[in-house]
Design a protein around this motif. Structure first.
Motif, PDB file in Angstrom:
ATOM      1  N   GLY A  31       0.783  -1.228   0.000  1.00  0.00           N
ATOM      2  CA  GLY A  31       0.000   0.000   0.000  1.00  0.00           C
ATOM      3  C   GLY A  31       0.818   1.282   0.000  1.00  0.00           C
ATOM      4  N   GLN A  32       2.143   1.200  -0.139  1.00  0.00           N
ATOM      5  CA  GLN A  32       2.992   2.381  -0.022  1.00  0.00           C
ATOM      6  C   GLN A  32       3.617   2.857  -1.339  1.00  0.00           C
ATOM      7  N   THR A  33       3.292   2.203  -2.458  1.00  0.00           N
ATOM      8  CA  THR A  33       3.954   2.520  -3.725  1.00  0.00           C
ATOM      9  C   THR A  33       3.802   3.984  -4.120  1.00  0.00           C
ATOM     10  N   TYR A  34       2.599   4.522  -4.066  1.00  0.00           N
ATOM     11  CA  TYR A  34       2.391   5.905  -4.489  1.00  0.00           C
ATOM     12  C   TYR A  34       3.040   6.888  -3.523  1.00  0.00           C
ATOM     13  N   ALA A  35       3.018   6.585  -2.246  1.00  0.00           N
ATOM     14  CA  ALA A  35       3.671   7.458  -1.263  1.00  0.00           C
ATOM     15  C   ALA A  35       5.184   7.462  -1.468  1.00  0.00           C
ATOM     16  N   VAL A  36       5.761   6.295  -1.747  1.00  0.00           N
ATOM     17  CA  VAL A  36       7.203   6.207  -1.997  1.00  0.00           C
ATOM     18  C   VAL A  36       7.559   6.968  -3.272  1.00  0.00           C
ATOM     19  N   ALA A  37       6.790   6.772  -4.338  1.00  0.00           N
ATOM     20  CA  ALA A  37       7.048   7.471  -5.598  1.00  0.00           C
ATOM     21  C   ALA A  37       6.964   8.988  -5.405  1.00  0.00           C
ATOM     22  N   SER A  38       5.989   9.451  -4.659  1.00  0.00           N
ATOM     23  CA  SER A  38       5.843  10.885  -4.394  1.00  0.00           C
ATOM     24  C   SER A  38       7.012  11.421  -3.581  1.00  0.00           C
ATOM     25  N   ALA A  39       7.424  10.673  -2.560  1.00  0.00           N
ATOM     26  CA  ALA A  39       8.557  11.100  -1.731  1.00  0.00           C
ATOM     27  C   ALA A  39       9.844  11.151  -2.556  1.00  0.00           C
ATOM     28  N   LEU A  40      10.015  10.180  -3.423  1.00  0.00           N
ATOM     29  CA  LEU A  40      11.189  10.160  -4.302  1.00  0.00           C
ATOM     30  C   LEU A  40      11.173  11.357  -5.252  1.00  0.00           C
ATOM     31  N   ALA A  41      10.021  11.647  -5.826  1.00  0.00           N
ATOM     32  CA  ALA A  41       9.889  12.800  -6.724  1.00  0.00           C
ATOM     33  C   ALA A  41      10.135  14.111  -5.976  1.00  0.00           C
ATOM     34  N   ASP A  42       9.638  14.216  -4.754  1.00  0.00           N
ATOM     35  CA  ASP A  42       9.815  15.431  -3.951  1.00  0.00           C
ATOM     36  C   ASP A  42      11.288  15.714  -3.656  1.00  0.00           C
ATOM     37  N   ARG A  43      12.094  14.671  -3.544  1.00  0.00           N
ATOM     38  CA  ARG A  43      13.526  14.846  -3.261  1.00  0.00           C
ATOM     39  C   ARG A  43      14.304  15.323  -4.494  1.00  0.00           C
ATOM     40  N   GLU A  44      13.692  15.205  -5.661  1.00  0.00           N
ATOM     41  CA  GLU A  44      14.304  15.646  -6.920  1.00  0.00           C
ATOM     42  C   GLU A  44      15.699  15.070  -7.133  1.00  0.00           C
ATOM     43  N   ILE A  45      15.862  13.771  -6.860  1.00  0.00           N
ATOM     44  CA  ILE A  45      17.152  13.117  -7.053  1.00  0.00           C
ATOM     45  C   ILE A  45      17.122  12.127  -8.214  1.00  0.00           C
ATOM     46  N   ALA A  46      15.934  11.737  -8.651  1.00  0.00           N
ATOM     47  CA  ALA A  46      15.790  10.789  -9.766  1.00  0.00           C
ATOM     48  C   ALA A  46      15.404  11.540 -11.024  1.00  0.00           C
ATOM     49  N   SER A  47      15.952  11.106 -12.162  1.00  0.00           N
ATOM     50  CA  SER A  47      15.583  11.756 -13.414  1.00  0.00           C
ATOM     51  C   SER A  47      14.284  11.196 -13.974  1.00  0.00           C
ATOM     52  N   GLU A  48      13.988   9.925 -13.659  1.00  0.00           N
ATOM     53  CA  GLU A  48      12.746   9.289 -14.106  1.00  0.00           C
ATOM     54  C   GLU A  48      12.301   8.293 -13.040  1.00  0.00           C
TER      55      GLU A  48
END
Length: 78
Positions: free
Chosen positions: A13-30
């Motif tokens: 149940g955490q996939t979208y929360a993890v993806a959002s947190a990763l995007a918020d950190r602006e460390i991944a290009s995709e």
């Protein structure tokens, strides 16, 4: 620059929360959701002098909701 991918297995149940947190950190290009043994794959670019293992351990793995990661180091883009 070094390019690598990290496959991320999330707690249930955490996939979208993890993806959002990763995007918020602006460390991944995709960032993509995927099917299979992992839930997310993310692409990263870091400077040559950055240790990939430390980067993943310090910037990716501490994100709440991540259960496991697998790092794929790349050699050449075609």
């Amino acid at each position: 620059m070094q390019t690598f991918f990290v496959q991320i297995k999330c707690k249930l149940g955490q996939t979208y929360a993890v993806a959002s947190a990763l995007a918020d950190r602006e460390i991944a290009s995709e960032i993509y959701s995927i099917a299979g043994d992992f839930d997310i794959i993310a692409k990263f670019h870091v400077d040559r002098d950055v240790d990939i293992g430390h980067f993943v351990a310090e910037k990716v793995q501490p994100i709440p909701g991540i259960a496991d990661t697998r790092t794929l180091i790349t050699f050449k883009a075609f």
